[in-house]
Design an enzyme around this catalytic site. Structure first.
Site, PDB file in Angstrom:
ATOM      1  N   CYS A   6       0.807  -1.228   0.000  1.00 31.37           N
ATOM      2  CA  CYS A   6       0.000   0.000   0.000  1.00 31.37           C
ATOM      3  C   CYS A   6       0.838   1.276   0.000  1.00 31.37           C
ATOM      4  O   CYS A   6       0.349   2.341  -0.365  1.00 31.37           O
ATOM      5  CB  CYS A   6      -0.934   0.018   1.205  1.00 31.37           C
ATOM      6  SG  CYS A   6      -2.154  -1.312   1.192  1.00 31.37           S
ATOM      7  N   CYS A  25       0.052   2.098   6.663  1.00 30.99           N
ATOM      8  CA  CYS A  25       0.382   0.697   6.922  1.00 30.99           C
ATOM      9  C   CYS A  25       0.552  -0.018   5.594  1.00 30.99           C
ATOM     10  O   CYS A  25      -0.088   0.327   4.600  1.00 30.99           O
ATOM     11  CB  CYS A  25      -0.706   0.039   7.764  1.00 30.99           C
ATOM     12  SG  CYS A  25      -2.363   0.121   7.063  1.00 30.99           S
ATOM     13  N   HIS A  63      -8.991   3.714  -1.884  1.00 24.62           N
ATOM     14  CA  HIS A  63      -7.591   3.305  -1.700  1.00 24.62           C
ATOM     15  C   HIS A  63      -7.104   2.539  -2.928  1.00 24.62           C
ATOM     16  O   HIS A  63      -6.984   1.311  -2.901  1.00 24.62           O
ATOM     17  CB  HIS A  63      -7.495   2.445  -0.445  1.00 24.62           C
ATOM     18  CG  HIS A  63      -6.132   1.936  -0.123  1.00 24.62           C
ATOM     19  ND1 HIS A  63      -4.970   2.484  -0.617  1.00 24.62           N
ATOM     20  CD2 HIS A  63      -5.745   0.884   0.670  1.00 24.62           C
ATOM     21  CE1 HIS A  63      -3.932   1.816  -0.148  1.00 24.62           C
ATOM     22  NE2 HIS A  63      -4.372   0.834   0.623  1.00 24.62           N
TER      23      HIS A  63
END
Length: 383
Positions: free
Chosen positions: A89, A369, A339
């Site tokens: 991510c 994270c 996202h």
């Protein structure tokens, strides 16, 4: 040490799953941000040293070094290379780090950093689905070393989010209130035009389409949890989405030679790791590490962008850092804004830069994270 400057940052609007960008080739989505960045900065694209883009699950239309493909699709010079990176991510935040490090090392002067992801076309964890016929059920299958160190316990972001909620006593109701706030802040920012300057419209698609103005605590209370007896559900999790973002990083020499006006300076960059089974807790120690290295306190930070992978992640971070919630994701986060994995890091930085300029803040801190129990932290100083 040499400085690295942010000259400009631009992004596409974020498209919801199966929404406005879902049928657009990822290379075209990424190329759109690159073209907008080059146009806005007025830089000669032949002067760029490299293109560093983040992308997760680089398969199918996202395969073949999509950073290079995006640059070429944008119509830019063939002599300029590109490289694609995957830090899960945090991929495009890491792209910014690599770009800044290249500039700070003195080996590069102008680097385009960013990321792209079309999750509608390549769903999350699609790589593992494709590997199942080969006998692999997860990235750790068959690794004697992994089993010796971590056993055979389940390793997943969903389990980690539940573990964090339990450990930091984040109730379902607390997470739902946080999620509702994210949507409310995002809707206010969208309708108020706060994102308009940072967005390069894709045709008639000009505003993020993921925030839900009609959501409520009552609606979220009806959602089924991801696990039997658990607290996490879709309403307190980030949204599957599509998009891209691009940022121009420049050296002091390039600023002078090309007559550029920096908007911010990279004040600090670092990345740290934590337990890969807990996976999503790394922003907590990574933030502490970054602030110590930078000689700062959390109170020195004017705005924070921490990725809302799950509400529990941000709530645990808030409880540990003592950060002012009003300064954290002031215009909503991934729960409301989506996202798009490989693009989110650059999207967050783009939004953070514009927020600092609107409010007159000096320092912005970004963290997120990442799979494997990792977290990047970037602190920028508005100029």
């Amino acid at each position: 040490m040499a400085e690295a400057y942010i000259i400009d940052a631009v992004r596409t609007p974020v498209g919801r799953r199966n929404g406005s960008l879902s049928r657009v080739h990822p290379a075209d989505i990424g190329a759109h941000s690159i073209k907008a960045l080059i146009e806005r900065t007025g830089i000669d694209p032949a002067a760029v040293d490299d293109v560093v883009f983040g992308c997760v699950d680089a398969l199918g239309p996202q395969a073949g070094d999509i950073a290079r493909t995006c640059w070429l699709v944008a119509g830019m010079p063939e002599e300029i290379p590109g490289t694609t990176i995957d830090r899960q991510c945090g991929s495009s935040q890491q792209a910014v780090h690599f770009a800044a490090q290249g500039v700070m090392s003195g080996t590069q002067d102008l680097v385009v950093a960013g990321g792209v992801q079309n999750m509608s076309q390549i769903p999350i964890a699609y790589a593992m689905v494709a590997a199942e016929p080969l006998g692999f059920k997860d990235p750790f299958s068959g690794s004697e070393g992994w089993v010796a160190r971590y056993g055979t316990q389940e390793v997943s972001q969903f389990r980690a989010a539940e573990m964090i909620a339990e450990n930091w006593d984040c109730s379902r109701e607390e997470m739902e209130r946080f999620a509702l706030q994210s949507h409310q802040r995002a809707v206010a920012a969208i309708t108020g035009g706060l994102f308009d300057k940072e967005i390069a419209p894709v045709g008639t698609f000009a505003r993020d389409e993921t925030a839900r103005a009609d959501t409520s605590l009552e609606k979220m209370a009806t959602l089924k949890t991801l696990r039997e007896g658990g607290r996490m559900h879709a309403g307190v999790s980030s949204q599957i989405s599509d998009g891209s973002a691009a940022i121009l990083i420049a050296s002091e020499r390039a600023v002078k030679e090309h007559g550029l006006t920096p908007r911010a300076r990279i004040h600090h960059l670092s990345v740290r790791g934590a337990d890969p089974v807990w996976m999503l807790t790394a922003p907590i120690p990574a933030t502490a590490y970054a602030l110590k290295k930078a000689g700062m306190k959390i109170e020195d930070i004017d705005t924070v962008e921490i990725n809302e992978a799950f509400a529990s992640v941000v709530l645990a971070w808030l409880k540990e850092t003592g950060a002012d919630p009003a300064k954290v994701n002031p215009n909503g986060g991934a729960i409301a804004l989506g996202h798009p994995l490989g693009a989110t890091g650059a999207r967050l930085m783009t939004t953070m830069l514009h927020q600092l300029e609107r409010t007159g803040g000096r320092y912005g801190l970004q963290t997120m994270c990442e799979g494997g129990g990792q977290a990047n932290v970037t602190i920028i100083e508005r100029l």
